[in-house]
Motif scaffolding. Structure first.
Motif, short mmCIF file in Angstrom:
data_model
loop_
_atom_site.label_atom_id
_atom_site.label_comp_id
_atom_site.label_asym_id
_atom_site.label_seq_id
_atom_site.Cartn_x
_atom_site.Cartn_y
_atom_site.Cartn_z
N ASP A 131 -13.72 3.55 -11.56
CA ASP A 131 -14.72 2.50 -11.73
C ASP A 131 -14.77 2.14 -13.20
OD1 ASP A 131 -15.27 2.83 -9.04
OD2 ASP A 131 -17.10 4.01 -9.38
N LEU A 132 -15.03 0.88 -13.49
CA LEU A 132 -15.16 0.42 -14.86
C LEU A 132 -16.51 -0.27 -15.03
CD1 LEU A 132 -11.60 -1.14 -15.37
CD2 LEU A 132 -12.41 1.06 -16.23
N THR A 133 -17.27 0.16 -16.01
CA THR A 133 -18.59 -0.41 -16.25
C THR A 133 -18.55 -1.35 -17.44
OG1 THR A 133 -19.72 1.51 -15.32
CG2 THR A 133 -21.00 0.09 -16.79
N LEU A 134 -19.04 -2.58 -17.21
CA LEU A 134 -19.13 -3.59 -18.25
C LEU A 134 -20.59 -3.72 -18.68
CD1 LEU A 134 -17.09 -6.37 -16.38
CD2 LEU A 134 -16.23 -4.28 -17.46
N THR A 135 -20.82 -3.95 -19.94
CA THR A 135 -22.20 -4.09 -20.42
C THR A 135 -22.35 -5.37 -21.23
OG1 THR A 135 -21.72 -2.81 -22.42
CG2 THR A 135 -22.57 -1.60 -20.51
N GLY A 136 -23.55 -5.93 -21.20
CA GLY A 136 -23.87 -7.13 -21.96
C GLY A 136 -25.34 -7.15 -22.29
N ALA A 137 -25.80 -8.24 -22.84
CA ALA A 137 -27.19 -8.33 -23.29
C ALA A 137 -28.18 -8.19 -22.15
CB ALA A 137 -27.41 -9.67 -24.00
N ALA A 138 -27.77 -8.57 -20.92
CA ALA A 138 -28.70 -8.55 -19.79
C ALA A 138 -28.60 -7.30 -18.94
CB ALA A 138 -28.48 -9.79 -18.92
N GLY A 139 -27.59 -6.47 -19.18
CA GLY A 139 -27.46 -5.28 -18.35
C GLY A 139 -26.01 -4.88 -18.14
N ALA A 140 -25.76 -4.20 -17.03
CA ALA A 140 -24.44 -3.64 -16.76
C ALA A 140 -23.93 -4.12 -15.40
CB ALA A 140 -24.48 -2.12 -16.80
N TYR A 141 -22.61 -4.06 -15.25
CA TYR A 141 -21.95 -4.38 -13.98
C TYR A 141 -20.78 -3.44 -13.83
CZ TYR A 141 -19.62 -6.98 -10.25
OH TYR A 141 -19.04 -7.35 -9.06
N THR A 142 -20.63 -2.87 -12.65
CA THR A 142 -19.52 -1.94 -12.41
C THR A 142 -18.48 -2.58 -11.52
OG1 THR A 142 -20.94 0.01 -12.66
CG2 THR A 142 -18.86 0.30 -11.48
N LEU A 143 -17.25 -2.63 -12.04
CA LEU A 143 -16.10 -3.00 -11.22
C LEU A 143 -15.71 -1.74 -10.46
CD1 LEU A 143 -14.06 -4.94 -13.94
CD2 LEU A 143 -15.40 -5.95 -12.09
N GLU A 144 -16.04 -1.69 -9.19
CA GLU A 144 -15.83 -0.47 -8.42
C GLU A 144 -14.41 -0.37 -7.87
OE1 GLU A 144 -18.83 -0.47 -5.41
OE2 GLU A 144 -20.45 0.01 -6.82
N SER A 145 -13.85 0.81 -8.01
CA SER A 145 -12.56 1.13 -7.41
C SER A 145 -11.53 0.06 -7.75
CB SER A 145 -12.71 1.27 -5.89
OG SER A 145 -11.61 1.93 -5.32
N VAL A 146 -11.14 0.01 -9.01
CA VAL A 146 -10.28 -1.08 -9.48
C VAL A 146 -8.83 -0.93 -9.05
CG1 VAL A 146 -11.74 -1.63 -11.45
CG2 VAL A 146 -9.90 0.07 -11.71
N TRP A 147 -8.46 0.24 -8.49
CA TRP A 147 -7.07 0.43 -8.02
C TRP A 147 -7.07 1.46 -6.88
CZ3 TRP A 147 -2.46 1.81 -11.77
CH2 TRP A 147 -1.24 1.49 -11.15
N PRO A 148 -7.66 1.12 -5.75
CA PRO A 148 -7.84 2.12 -4.68
C PRO A 148 -6.58 2.38 -3.87
CG PRO A 148 -8.66 -0.01 -3.97
CD PRO A 148 -8.25 -0.18 -5.41
N ALA A 203 0.82 -1.21 0.00
CA ALA A 203 0.00 0.00 0.00
C ALA A 203 0.85 1.25 0.00
CB ALA A 203 -0.93 -0.01 1.21
N ALA A 204 2.04 1.18 0.60
CA ALA A 204 2.90 2.36 0.71
C ALA A 204 3.46 2.81 -0.64
CB ALA A 204 4.05 2.07 1.67
N GLU A 205 3.41 1.94 -1.65
CA GLU A 205 3.99 2.27 -2.96
C GLU A 205 3.04 3.06 -3.85
OE1 GLU A 205 7.01 -1.18 -4.27
OE2 GLU A 205 4.98 -1.92 -3.89
N TYR A 206 1.80 3.31 -3.41
CA TYR A 206 0.79 3.86 -4.31
C TYR A 206 -0.21 4.68 -3.51
CZ TYR A 206 -3.38 3.69 -7.33
OH TYR A 206 -4.50 4.00 -8.07
N ASP A 207 -0.65 5.81 -4.09
CA ASP A 207 -1.51 6.74 -3.35
C ASP A 207 -2.95 6.80 -3.86
OD1 ASP A 207 -1.22 8.04 -5.76
OD2 ASP A 207 -0.23 9.84 -4.93
N GLY A 208 -3.32 5.90 -4.76
CA GLY A 208 -4.70 5.90 -5.27
C GLY A 208 -4.92 6.81 -6.45
N ALA A 209 -3.85 7.35 -7.04
CA ALA A 209 -3.99 8.37 -8.08
C ALA A 209 -4.70 7.88 -9.33
CB ALA A 209 -2.61 8.91 -8.46
N PHE A 210 -4.67 6.58 -9.60
CA PHE A 210 -5.23 6.07 -10.86
C PHE A 210 -6.47 5.21 -10.65
CE2 PHE A 210 -0.65 6.71 -11.37
CZ PHE A 210 -0.64 7.64 -12.40
N ASP A 211 -7.08 5.35 -9.49
CA ASP A 211 -8.28 4.57 -9.21
C ASP A 211 -9.44 5.04 -10.08
OD1 ASP A 211 -9.86 2.68 -7.98
OD2 ASP A 211 -10.43 4.02 -6.32
#
Length: 483
Positions: A427-444, A417-425
């Motif tokens: 959310d990523l939203t994925l979509t498909g035929a049934a709807g959407a899903y969000t990968l939240e905070s992929v690099w916190p 954790a000490a090597e990184y400050d969250g600068a590039f965090d």
């Protein structure tokens, strides 16, 4: 290599972590595509000794002792169970796929099982073979049995490790049993390669096409796509895999338990890659280019032998919309210069998506070989590859990028954790035929991602063939060099 050689290995993981860094590795920025002779740092035979300048060898496997995974127990991977193969929402039975494509995805999972093997090898079991295979007819046995086994090389008493994957709906990799140290150099030698590409100018070679059985039917990537399972689409109606074959010469992933999984998930878990993508898809997904390392010029990959090496640092700030925001964009490094998969490149911007660093010559193996290495040291990753490449012959190339260089980070570079400050965090939203899903905070902020390496095929629904590897070595910085 012979049976009389003494294997060298680590004493404890604690000692791996104790060795301090020494010299700062020179970096290379994001460049326009141009000749880069300075990257050619060595010609002639590669290094095959023990300790290297500035590095101390702590683990070494030369496969001189007989080994095979054949006969090991096949374990049913129970979907929905938090077990040794669980990683995240993009797992083979992951909630992301269900959210964007159910009921098609859940229905698809009921049509097959996945069986796995996990076998330790090497002194003190410092390496692990991970294999997986689909049981599509639900008869309680995998449809094919990939293996990792020691074999005698042609015309030699030397042994090496054969990675044999007889069908595309399976996977086979070698990885370290434990996560890698804070700073390290890992290297592997490739002694043979038969995972597709062109043979005498053609993808068709007897009864094989691009390394696959040309006559076998229903060879598809079912059920994993970047948008989940396809609604109202049967197994055999999915896209045929035979245009795309490949092999991971050496890659660094961001979790400690790599194993073969459905193709899309691994695209979200890579930090640094040296791989081969032997794909007859130029113009379909992008206008791929290949570097001629002798001249520093690019040419269309359609004119290559399709047995290339892609040297890639994975971007941590940008994701491909074409891969549904699951796969990261790439930073390519070659003797022709650097390129970014976000942009078009070449003298007239005529190329896109993939820039291959060099072409291997499988016909020269095993008499000649290739060595691949990745280093993590002093806030940077280094890629190194050596061997008899097309156009230039025997040569060694090294490319280094800092963890964050020109404002661009390497994905999940932080082991602590000490090597990184969250600068590039984000959310990523994925979509498909049934709807959407969000990968939240992929690099916190506060996150940490251990390094682990893989060699082989980690894709459970793509790639087929065999390869032989040798001399897997792990180094840590040598504190004696500081005295």
């Amino acid at each position: 290599m012979s049976g009389s050689r003494t294997s060298r290995t680590s004493r404890t993981l604690r000692r791996w972590l104790a060795a301090p860094a020494v010299a700062v590795v020179a970096g290379g920025g994001l460049l326009a595509v141009a000749p880069a002779e300075a990257h050619v740092v060595e010609t002639g035979r590669g290094h095959h000794g023990g300790d290297r300048p500035g590095w101390r060898l702590v683990a070494d496997e030369d496969f001189s002792r007989p080994f095979t995974t054949a006969g090991a127990e096949w374990i049913l991977d129970e979907n929905g169970v938090d077990d040794r193969w669980t990683i995240d929402a993009l797992d083979d039975d992951g909630e992301a796929w269900r959210a964007i494509s159910d009921p098609a995805f859940s229905d698809a999972l009921e049509t097959f099982d996945v069986y796995r093997q996990q076998v330790r090898l090497g002194e003190d079991g410092w390496l692990t073979a991970e294999l997986a295979s689909v049981d599509a007819d639900l008869d309680g046995e995998p449809d094919s049995e990939p293996t990792l086994s020691t074999v005698r090389m042609d015309g030699s008493r030397e042994r090496a490790l054969l990675i044999d994957e007889p069908q595309w709906n399976s996977g086979a990799i070698l990885r370290p049993t434990d996560a890698l140290p804070a700073e390290y150099r890992v290297e592997v030698t490739l002694r043979s390669l038969d995972f597709g590409g062109k043979s005498t100018g053609s993808f068709l070679d007897g009864d094989r096409y691009n390394g696959y059985d040309a006559d076998r039917e229903c060879m598809t990537g079912y059920p994993w796509t970047f948008r989940g399972a396809l609604a109202d689409t049967s197994r055999c109606e999915y896209g045929d895999v035979r245009a795309e074959n490949g092999f991971y010469y050496l890659a660094i992933l961001d979790h400690a338990n790599p194993a073969p999984h459905g193709n899309p998930g691994i695209h979200h878990r890579r930090k640094v890659i040296m791989d081969g993508y032997y794909a007859d898809v130029v113009g379909q997904y992008g206008d791929y280019a290949t570097c001629d390392p002798a001249t520093g010029e690019l040419f269309s990959s359609a004119d290559s032998n399709y047995v290339g090496l892609n040297a890639i640092f994975i971007r941590g700030d940008s994701f491909m919309s074409g891969q549904n925001n699951i796969g990261n964009h790439y930073q390519f490094e070659t003797a022709c210069g650097s390129a970014d998969s976000i942009d078009r490149f070449g003298d007239e911007d005529q190329y896109s998506r993939i820039l291959t660093s060099a072409e291997l010559q499988p016909e020269l193996m095993p008499e000649q070989s290739y060595t691949f290495a990745v280093e993590r040291r002093d806030g940077a990753y280094t890629i190194e590859y050596s061997g008899p490449f097309e156009h230039i012959g025997q040569a060694t190339f090294r490319f280094t990028r800092e963890f964050v260089e020109d404002g661009i980070p390497i994905w999940h570079y932080n082991q602590t954790a000490a090597e990184y400050d969250g600068a590039f965090d984000q959310d990523l939203t994925l979509t498909g035929a049934a709807g959407a899903y969000t990968l939240e905070s992929v690099w916190p902020e506060g996150s940490a991602y251990p390094d682990s390496f893989i060699v082989g095929d980690p894709h459970l629904n793509y790639y087929e063939g065999s390869a032989t590897i040798d001399d897997v070595r792990l180094y840590v910085p040598d504190d004696r060099a500081r005295r």
